[in-house]
Design an enzyme around this catalytic site. Sequence first.
Site, PDB file in Angstrom:
ATOM      1  N   HIS A  55     -32.093 -32.504  34.898  1.00  0.00           N
ATOM      2  CA  HIS A  55     -30.876 -33.746  34.177  1.00  0.00           C
ATOM      3  C   HIS A  55     -31.752 -34.060  33.116  1.00  0.00           C
ATOM      4  CE1 HIS A  55     -27.789 -32.465  37.735  1.00  0.00           C
ATOM      5  NE2 HIS A  55     -27.657 -31.551  36.408  1.00  0.00           N
ATOM      6  N   GLU A  57     -31.615 -37.869  34.289  1.00  0.00           N
ATOM      7  CA  GLU A  57     -32.572 -38.360  34.725  1.00  0.00           C
ATOM      8  C   GLU A  57     -34.167 -37.948  34.515  1.00  0.00           C
ATOM      9  OE1 GLU A  57     -28.288 -38.641  36.573  1.00  0.00           O
ATOM     10  OE2 GLU A  57     -29.675 -37.652  35.252  1.00  0.00           O
ATOM     11  N   CYS A  80     -26.332 -37.769  40.324  1.00  0.00           N
ATOM     12  CA  CYS A  80     -26.173 -36.664  41.441  1.00  0.00           C
ATOM     13  C   CYS A  80     -26.354 -36.516  42.899  1.00  0.00           C
ATOM     14  CB  CYS A  80     -26.428 -35.485  41.015  1.00  0.00           C
ATOM     15  SG  CYS A  80     -28.002 -33.957  40.497  1.00  0.00           S
ATOM     16  N   ALA A 167      -1.252 -19.119   4.769  1.00  0.00           N
ATOM     17  CA  ALA A 167      -1.376 -17.751   4.415  1.00  0.00           C
ATOM     18  C   ALA A 167      -0.295 -17.708   3.592  1.00  0.00           C
ATOM     19  CB  ALA A 167      -1.618 -16.596   5.702  1.00  0.00           C
ATOM     20  N   SER A 173      -5.079 -14.838   3.766  1.00  0.00           N
ATOM     21  CA  SER A 173      -5.649 -16.206   3.784  1.00  0.00           C
ATOM     22  C   SER A 173      -7.061 -15.728   4.089  1.00  0.00           C
ATOM     23  CB  SER A 173      -5.029 -16.463   5.799  1.00  0.00           C
ATOM     24  OG  SER A 173      -5.940 -15.633   6.459  1.00  0.00           O
ATOM     25  N   LEU A 209     -14.916 -14.398  14.846  1.00  0.00           N
ATOM     26  CA  LEU A 209     -14.990 -15.501  16.035  1.00  0.00           C
ATOM     27  C   LEU A 209     -15.741 -16.074  16.805  1.00  0.00           C
ATOM     28  CD1 LEU A 209     -10.782 -15.424  17.806  1.00  0.00           C
ATOM     29  CD2 LEU A 209     -12.512 -16.380  15.443  1.00  0.00           C
ATOM     30  N   GLY A 297      -2.841 -18.309  13.586  1.00  0.00           N
ATOM     31  CA  GLY A 297      -1.509 -18.174  13.332  1.00  0.00           C
ATOM     32  C   GLY A 297      -0.278 -19.659  13.877  1.00  0.00           C
ATOM     33  N   LEU A 300       1.310 -19.532  17.870  1.00  0.00           N
ATOM     34  CA  LEU A 300       0.461 -19.615  18.808  1.00  0.00           C
ATOM     35  C   LEU A 300       0.831 -21.394  18.679  1.00  0.00           C
ATOM     36  CD1 LEU A 300      -0.949 -19.683  21.822  1.00  0.00           C
ATOM     37  CD2 LEU A 300      -2.236 -19.055  20.250  1.00  0.00           C
TER      38      LEU A 300
END
Length: 366
Positions: A55, A57, A80, A167, A173, A209, A297, A300
């Site tokens: 971490h 620290e 933590c 589009a 598109s 993607l 699109g 959604l």
Amino acid sequence: MANYTLADQKFMARAMRLARKGKYSAHPNPQVGAVLVVDNQIIGEGWHHQAGLPHAEINALESITQSSNGATLYVTLEPCAHEGKTGPCCKALVEANIARVIIACQDPFEEVAGKGIAMLRAAGIEVMVGLMEAEARLLNRGFFSRIERKRPFVCLKIATSMDGAIAMKNGESQWITGEHARADVQKLRAQSGAIMTGSGTVLNDNPALTVRDDSLTKNQPLRVILDSQLNISPSAKIFQNKGKTWVFCVDDQNSNKFDISGTKIIKTASTDNRVDIQEVLEILAINEINNLLIEAGPVLAGAMLMNSLIDELVIYQAPHIMGSEVQSMFYTPAWTSLMNKQELIISEVRKVGQDIKIVAKPKKRV
């Protein structure tokens, strides 16, 4: 209320800048920065690189070349106090004889959630909490959303023409925006734990993607597809790349065709014969997804908007007109009056290449 000096603010601001270095690599852990100071001089600093590694620290303590006795630690999130993939930071701070710890905000994670502060105080360390708290929460908005709201922070990205088209009616598109805007999207993807789209986008655009810029991240975000009836093809680009792909559906009878490494089919409850988006968000949160980027699109995108599930919109607007034979940004058949409109609060407007980037959040409905 604690009284913080200008020096305190300067050192915490430095810790914030360090924390941002983990923007593309720290998730699912939060971005954290830490600065060690003696006599108003920085003697060590560190940031959290990725889950499973030390971490912030610990990295700050390991960077020093002198004694840490009596030092002040500035850290953007509560240290933590539990044994996880790494040892408890609080124990290391006590052993290093740190005299004072200034924390931007308390960690909401139940294994920490005040326990770190209590451990430090029990050891006689002075602890102050709240310096630049708003900035610290914004820095880790996805982490706080996952822990406190039990769902990721949801960002919807849209590429549109000046007249609001995403589009042509026939689905064409590629490409509306320019290369600079598309490069900027790579950064959005790299800082997201998952990217979600709908079956229509997979069928029409066949996107991968993925994060194509290796300099941003070595780990591909989880790819998420909402496909109620499993209509998409297993030969789609989204299944042909490294990383994992989850497909959410309401009818999994055709799931055998997705016998692809890294692919998982998840059946959810049905809402009007569609995937229950709220359940999807809850499942993603359980699986430690802090930030969810949506590239989809109008169907959604419209469903997310109508159900108030969008936390932020990032709109790339290209300087051209596409005319009337187009698809608009949102499909919202229930909105038949101007009273239904969604007001936005714009936080950023700037040029990216020849396009305009607009960042906004939906205004809460009364």
